[in-house]
Design a protein around this motif. Structure first.
Motif, PDB file in Angstrom:
ATOM      1  N   ALA A 378       0.849  -1.190   0.000  1.00  0.00           N
ATOM      2  CA  ALA A 378       0.000   0.000   0.000  1.00  0.00           C
ATOM      3  C   ALA A 378       0.881   1.235   0.000  1.00  0.00           C
ATOM      4  O   ALA A 378       1.939   1.253   0.639  1.00  0.00           O
ATOM      5  CB  ALA A 378      -0.921   0.004   1.221  1.00  0.00           C
ATOM      6  N   ASP A 380       0.174   4.098   1.368  1.00  0.00           N
ATOM      7  CA  ASP A 380       0.036   4.910   2.571  1.00  0.00           C
ATOM      8  C   ASP A 380      -0.805   4.161   3.598  1.00  0.00           C
ATOM      9  O   ASP A 380      -1.394   3.118   3.320  1.00  0.00           O
ATOM     10  CB  ASP A 380      -0.594   6.268   2.243  1.00  0.00           C
ATOM     11  CG  ASP A 380      -1.873   6.131   1.416  1.00  0.00           C
ATOM     12  OD1 ASP A 380      -2.715   5.266   1.752  1.00  0.00           O
ATOM     13  OD2 ASP A 380      -2.028   6.880   0.434  1.00  0.00           O
ATOM     14  N   TRP A 381      -0.877   4.741   4.804  1.00  0.00           N
ATOM     15  CA  TRP A 381      -1.612   4.097   5.896  1.00  0.00           C
ATOM     16  C   TRP A 381      -3.108   4.082   5.643  1.00  0.00           C
ATOM     17  O   TRP A 381      -3.813   3.154   6.060  1.00  0.00           O
ATOM     18  CB  TRP A 381      -1.305   4.801   7.215  1.00  0.00           C
ATOM     19  CG  TRP A 381       0.098   4.580   7.701  1.00  0.00           C
ATOM     20  CD1 TRP A 381       1.089   5.511   7.767  1.00  0.00           C
ATOM     21  CD2 TRP A 381       0.661   3.354   8.153  1.00  0.00           C
ATOM     22  NE1 TRP A 381       2.247   4.941   8.234  1.00  0.00           N
ATOM     23  CE2 TRP A 381       2.010   3.605   8.494  1.00  0.00           C
ATOM     24  CE3 TRP A 381       0.167   2.064   8.306  1.00  0.00           C
ATOM     25  CZ2 TRP A 381       2.864   2.626   8.974  1.00  0.00           C
ATOM     26  CZ3 TRP A 381       1.019   1.071   8.785  1.00  0.00           C
ATOM     27  CH2 TRP A 381       2.340   1.364   9.116  1.00  0.00           C
ATOM     28  N   THR A 383      -4.656   3.591   2.842  1.00  0.00           N
ATOM     29  CA  THR A 383      -4.966   2.455   1.976  1.00  0.00           C
ATOM     30  C   THR A 383      -4.925   1.143   2.765  1.00  0.00           C
ATOM     31  O   THR A 383      -5.784   0.271   2.598  1.00  0.00           O
ATOM     32  CB  THR A 383      -3.978   2.391   0.800  1.00  0.00           C
ATOM     33  OG1 THR A 383      -3.992   3.637   0.102  1.00  0.00           O
ATOM     34  CG2 THR A 383      -4.330   1.263  -0.146  1.00  0.00           C
ATOM     35  N   GLU A 386      -8.066   0.772   4.729  1.00  0.00           N
ATOM     36  CA  GLU A 386      -9.189   0.298   3.913  1.00  0.00           C
ATOM     37  C   GLU A 386      -9.134  -1.221   3.757  1.00  0.00           C
ATOM     38  O   GLU A 386     -10.172  -1.897   3.803  1.00  0.00           O
ATOM     39  CB  GLU A 386      -9.144   0.968   2.542  1.00  0.00           C
ATOM     40  CG  GLU A 386      -9.450   2.460   2.569  1.00  0.00           C
ATOM     41  CD  GLU A 386      -9.260   3.110   1.217  1.00  0.00           C
ATOM     42  OE1 GLU A 386      -8.921   2.382   0.252  1.00  0.00           O
ATOM     43  OE2 GLU A 386      -9.444   4.337   1.118  1.00  0.00           O
ATOM     44  N   ARG A 387      -7.956  -1.767   3.591  1.00  0.00           N
ATOM     45  CA  ARG A 387      -7.830  -3.216   3.445  1.00  0.00           C
ATOM     46  C   ARG A 387      -8.120  -3.924   4.772  1.00  0.00           C
ATOM     47  O   ARG A 387      -8.748  -4.988   4.802  1.00  0.00           O
ATOM     48  CB  ARG A 387      -6.436  -3.565   2.938  1.00  0.00           C
ATOM     49  CG  ARG A 387      -6.197  -3.008   1.551  1.00  0.00           C
ATOM     50  CD  ARG A 387      -4.921  -3.485   0.933  1.00  0.00           C
ATOM     51  NE  ARG A 387      -4.808  -3.003  -0.433  1.00  0.00           N
ATOM     52  CZ  ARG A 387      -3.772  -3.236  -1.230  1.00  0.00           C
ATOM     53  NH1 ARG A 387      -2.757  -3.952  -0.779  1.00  0.00           N
ATOM     54  NH2 ARG A 387      -3.749  -2.762  -2.463  1.00  0.00           N
TER      55      ARG A 387
END
Length: 581
Positions: A378, A380-381, A383, A386-387
């Protein structure tokens, strides 16, 4: 036994880490090696198998004490611990003996009780009680009953052993891996190997021995660049719900170890077959999971198959015999996290990214295939967050964060390398599931909580009450001991919990329990339903053993819902909805 008893009393009486280490070191300097072997086994977490049934110990103590049964039971309820109660009610010994050492007691007196008939056991127990003082009797009951515990951690025991032997505590921790496995009897030779000088360390290692596990810290808040730096510096993996384990392949054999240092090779023959063809001198860290070979892969993986529910894996835990049916209905798998040893070389000091590359190379050459934990990339944090939000949907517990430059440490530490905290491992779990349950049964706790009701049983409604009046009618029926209407509204028990509240909160609930008790069933009290408590848990599964039809994973109490009336507590339908969530 007297020397071990004195050590136990000193450890139990102190809250000072320094004092406990000093007491352990003094004991090790004075005790013969064969006694030290057993003492360190128990203190480091070794679980003595039950040698005598609790019911028989209770019956023998009742007979020896001469007390009426009601008075013995009242004493037990007041004390809260069976071993302590027995030690208090037995007549004084003739000579206050117990001069023989712990090793002699274990090998000559206690272990021979395993499998003996009741008459032989009764005679032996009476003889032992006649030799021991009150503290010795307490320890004896704890040991033969399988309930020995003391307030020291394994880390503290390792620290004391290292100080005694003049060794690095990390070396002692590595040497003690597997020492408390219940299938192995602690011996003087095994203890001497733990505290032996460090020369020739590689040659002296038992080929079955795993490495100390590196454990993750729980994140206290959402990660960001200010706290952990760029997301690109971290390797993110799914956090699976299984049994953390190591597979060791050395000397042409395979051993499977759990994080609790239990040898589990015979329980998971699939894993033994998995590692049979690995190169000699290979140790892999990972997760033992229930395995659904036909399920779609998790995000980050291209290989068919994924972990199944932990409840499936539970069918394998504790079984002495694995039938073909059990192996077919609850297949196990292993998801590799880390490569700790390759070709007999210890890789733990290498950076995480290098060990990961070596693991992937090993997995690519393995037949049968070795699944690796998928890596999630990812930018950034946000993203990654979101996962992580999809975790429950995917059947995982969140994310694991491992700094790409981190070494493989020992235990749960916040630092791994010169750069400090950022090189640790972190677990970024999803928020637990919650439900509001009604308190219906209570039992006193143990140890310092023996005089307080802290162990609770909770219920939910079989359907949503129409209003407060309908719920109150059920409460009145329970109070008057009228049987529940099978076609009407009722409370259905669904879980037990005994942790999560503060001492002050437990005392407040205890006062309510004593005021609302309806009946006593031995140590258990039924209470008039008046309290709603919010419970948290990690997972939920169907269960034929529970009246509600469900079982919760790691239930604990979050708070007493003084703001919530009884008729607003959750229902069986709410639990069913969580099953399908």
């Amino acid at each position: 036994m007297k020397r071990f008893g004195a050590l136990f009393a000193e450890l139990d009486a102190s809250t000072s880490t320094h004092a406990k280490v000093a007491a352990l070191v003094r004991y090790l300097r004075e005790a013969p090696d064969e006694d030290a072997a057993w003492a360190m086994y128990f203190l480091a977490g070794g679980k003595p198998r039950q040698l005598v049934r609790t019911a028989q110990l209770r019956a023998l103590a009742l007979q020896a004490s001469g007390l009426p049964e009601w008075l013995f039971e009242e004493s037990y309820q007041a004390v809260g611990d069976l071993a302590e109660t027995i030690a208090l009610v037995l007549p004084a010994p003739a000579d206050g003996g117990g001069a023989r050492g712990l090793h002699a007691w274990m090998t000559e007196r206690l272990l021979p009780l395993r499998g003996a008939d009741e008459g032989t056991v009764a005679l032996a127990v009476r003889d032992c009680w006649a030799e021991l003082d009150s503290l010795g009797r307490f320890l004896f009951v704890k040991l033969v009953g399988g309930g020995f515990r003391v307030g020291v951690s394994k880390l503290l025991v390792q620290r004391a052993a290292a100080e005694f032997a003049g060794l690095d505590p990390k070396l002692v921790a590595a040497r003690m891996m597997g020492y408390t496995d219940g299938k192995r009897e602690p011996t003087a030779d095994a203890w001497r190997a733990i505290v032996a000088p460090a020369d020739g360390e590689a040659a002296a290692r038992d080929p079955s021995q795993p490495y100390p596990f590196f454990l993750a810290q729980a994140l206290a808040s959402e990660p960001d660049e200010a706290s952990l730096g760029p997301a690109s510096d971290w390797l993110a993996e799914w956090k699976f719900d299984g049994i953390r384990g190591q597979i060791v392949q050395r000397a042409g054999r395979v051993w499977v170890w759990s994080r609790g240092e239990e040898l589990m090779t015979d329980r998971f023959p699939e894993l033994e077959r998995l590692a049979a063809a690995w190169p000699d001198g290979t140790v892999v860290d990972g997760e033992i999971v229930a395995w659904d070979a036909l399920a779609a892969p998790l995000p980050g993986s291209e290989t068919l198959g994924r972990p199944g529910p932990f409840a499936t894996l539970q069918q394998r835990i504790g079984r002495k015999t694995l039938s073909a049916r059990v192996l077919a209905e609850a297949p196990a798998g292993f998801i590799a996290y880390d490569l700790l040893e390759q070709g007999g070389q210890d890789l733990r000091a290498q950076p995480q990214h290098a060990r990961r590359a070596a693991l992937e190379a090993l997995a690519g050459a393995c037949v049968p295939p070795l699944p690796c934990s998928p890596l999630l990339t990812a930018p950034d944090w946000a993203t990654l967050a979101e996962r992580r939000a999809r975790s429950r949907e995917l059947g995982v517990e969140g994310l694991m964060l491992k700094h790409r430059d981190s070494a493989y440490g020992t235990g749960r530490v916040k630092r791994s390398g010169e750069a400090g905290e950022r090189l640790a491992w972190w677990k970024w779990k999803i928020d637990p599931l919650t439900v509001d349950g009604v308190l219906i049964y209570a039992q006193a706790g143990h140890g310092r909580r023996a005089s307080v009701y802290t162990d609770y049983t909770f219920a939910v409604w079989n359907r949503a009450p129409r209003d407060a009046a309908e719920a109150q009618a059920v409460v009145e029926a329970i109070t008057e001991r009228r049987p529940a209407d099978p076609e009407g509204l009722q409370l259905v028990s669904f879980t037990k919990a005994y942790s999560g509240l503060s001492d002050a909160e437990f005392r407040a609930v205890d006062a309510v329990i004593r005021e609302t008790t309806l009946e006593n069933f031995g140590p258990v009290r039924s209470v008039r339903p008046t309290l709603v408590v919010e419970l948290a848990f990690e997972g939920i599964a169907r269960s034929k053993r529970h009246k509600s039809g469900v079982a919760l994973r790691f239930p604990r109490m979050l708070r007493v819902r003084e703001d919530k009336p009884l008729h607003e507590a959750n229902t069986l339908a709410d639990l069913e909805a969580l099953l399908s969530a």
